[in-house]
Design an enzyme around this catalytic site. Structure first.
Site, PDB file in Angstrom:
ATOM      1  N   GLU A 172      -7.158 -12.005   4.156  1.00  0.00           N
ATOM      2  CA  GLU A 172      -7.811 -10.466   3.817  1.00  0.00           C
ATOM      3  C   GLU A 172      -8.766 -10.833   2.076  1.00  0.00           C
ATOM      4  O   GLU A 172      -7.674 -10.272   1.087  1.00  0.00           O
ATOM      5  CB  GLU A 172      -6.941  -9.352   4.186  1.00  0.00           C
ATOM      6  CG  GLU A 172      -6.352  -8.939   4.955  1.00  0.00           C
ATOM      7  CD  GLU A 172      -6.164  -7.715   5.105  1.00  0.00           C
ATOM      8  OE1 GLU A 172      -5.360  -6.476   3.801  1.00  0.00           O
ATOM      9  OE2 GLU A 172      -5.254  -7.240   6.380  1.00  0.00           O
TER      10      GLU A 172
ATOM     11  N   HIS B  53       0.718  -1.344  -0.022  1.00  0.00           N
ATOM     12  CA  HIS B  53      -0.183   0.082   0.461  1.00  0.00           C
ATOM     13  C   HIS B  53       0.786   0.853   0.269  1.00  0.00           C
ATOM     14  O   HIS B  53       0.680   2.235  -0.765  1.00  0.00           O
ATOM     15  CB  HIS B  53      -0.275  -0.061   1.584  1.00  0.00           C
ATOM     16  CG  HIS B  53      -2.206  -0.359   1.056  1.00  0.00           C
ATOM     17  ND1 HIS B  53      -3.393  -0.256   0.235  1.00  0.00           N
ATOM     18  CD2 HIS B  53      -2.564  -1.731   1.800  1.00  0.00           C
ATOM     19  CE1 HIS B  53      -3.684  -1.109  -0.005  1.00  0.00           C
ATOM     20  NE2 HIS B  53      -3.874  -1.966   1.243  1.00  0.00           N
TER      21      HIS B  53
ATOM     22  N   HIS C  54      -7.899  -7.573  -0.380  1.00  0.00           N
ATOM     23  CA  HIS C  54      -6.494  -6.901  -0.465  1.00  0.00           C
ATOM     24  C   HIS C  54      -6.060  -7.836  -1.490  1.00  0.00           C
ATOM     25  O   HIS C  54      -5.660  -9.073  -1.802  1.00  0.00           O
ATOM     26  CB  HIS C  54      -5.836  -6.945   0.341  1.00  0.00           C
ATOM     27  CG  HIS C  54      -4.486  -6.244   0.389  1.00  0.00           C
ATOM     28  ND1 HIS C  54      -4.138  -5.377   0.686  1.00  0.00           N
ATOM     29  CD2 HIS C  54      -3.234  -7.164   0.011  1.00  0.00           C
ATOM     30  CE1 HIS C  54      -2.905  -4.882   0.785  1.00  0.00           C
ATOM     31  NE2 HIS C  54      -2.166  -6.890  -0.090  1.00  0.00           N
TER      32      HIS C  54
ATOM     33  N   ASP D 217      -7.144  -2.008  -1.957  1.00  0.00           N
ATOM     34  CA  ASP D 217      -8.535  -2.455  -1.255  1.00  0.00           C
ATOM     35  C   ASP D 217     -10.203  -1.967  -1.388  1.00  0.00           C
ATOM     36  O   ASP D 217     -10.345  -1.586  -1.085  1.00  0.00           O
ATOM     37  CB  ASP D 217      -8.510  -2.689   0.474  1.00  0.00           C
ATOM     38  CG  ASP D 217      -7.039  -2.813   1.469  1.00  0.00           C
ATOM     39  OD1 ASP D 217      -6.465  -3.771   0.676  1.00  0.00           O
ATOM     40  OD2 ASP D 217      -6.974  -2.348   2.615  1.00  0.00           O
TER      41      ASP D 217
END
Length: 256
Positions: free
Chosen positions: A236, A164, A239, A171
């Site tokens: 996740e 990120h 993600h 996301d």
């Protein structure tokens, strides 16, 4: 029409002032205010609205990143860290409401979006986060209530930097294209637990923690992102990475 009105008013003024035989002073309240056609045109013009860019957003623009909606107008954006609707209940982005990514990554996301539109035209992407400056990463790291040994599963160590922080991770979830309402993928964003793990979906299904519909929706999301060249992670479902950390470091610098 305005010119005719103007001429009429001039005639009235002439009669009122020029033809006064006694040369008497005319009461101010009776005076007629004359406006030219050009004056009226200026009055009818509405003031232009200017959009203010905040300090954080300007720093992202200066770093060469692009607003995703400039590349893909059909997506929705709801930056969770620009609100208190996140795992630690704080707004850390302030007046940043647009999602920024590296240009190449935004183009990859466009390919994923085109794949989604081809097979599921009723759906679109709802983006929760894109580039995340290191200064924000530090806040997330400090506020995550987990042992340091487990924290990297959820938040990259700001001493090292995560994807990120390079602007190469995103996301997101699925949403209805006509309303922007998110589909149910089994857990909320930033849910820390096995029901959010793609690697544990079979187990969570057997335990009744998620449903087959949740898994099916996640598969639609994963297939679209894969078509754009992204890879997911095991903990996740929301993600996705465009590059490895090594490749990201070769291509880009960390965003501070």
């Amino acid at each position: 029409m305005y010119r005719r009105i103007y001429q009429t008013l001039c005639l009235i003024a002439f009669l009122a002032f020029g033809c006064n035989p006694k040369n008497e002073t005319v009461d101010d309240n009776a005076a007629i205010v004359l406006e030219t056609e050009e004056d009226w045109s200026q009055d009818d013009q509405e003031p232009e609205e200017t959009e203010t860019v905040g300090e954080l957003e300007q720093s992202l623009i200066d770093a060469g990143l692009v607003d995703v909606k400039d590349i893909i107008p059909g997506v929705f954006v709801d930056l969770k860290y620009s609100s208190s609707d996140n795992f630690f209940g704080q707004d850390v982005y302030g007046d940043l409401y647009n999602c920024y990514l590296q240009t190449e990554v935004a183009e990859m996301l466009k390919k994923a979006y085109e794949h989604l539109q081809k097979y599921h035209p009723e759906l679109t992407f709802l983006i929760y986060d894109g580039v995340r400056p290191l200064r924000v990463q530090q806040i997330l790291w400090d506020n995550l209530d987990k042992p340091d040994s487990i924290k990297p599963l959820y938040v990259a160590d700001p001493k090292i930097g995560g994807l990120h922080n390079y602007g190469v991770a995103v996301d997101l979830t699925l949403a209805w294209a006509d309303s922007g309402e998110a589909l149910d993928l089994g857990t909320a964003y930033d849910y820390f637990g096995y029901p959010a793990y793609p690697d544990r979906e079979d187990q969570m299904l057997k335990e009744g923690k998620i449903t087959q519909a949740h898994i099916d929706n996640r598969k639609i999301l994963r297939e679209a992102m894969k078509a754009g060249g992204f890879t997911g992670i095991g903990s996740e479902w929301w993600h996705f990475n465009a590059f490895s950390r090594k490749k990201a470091a070769e291509l880009y610098g960390l965003v501070h």
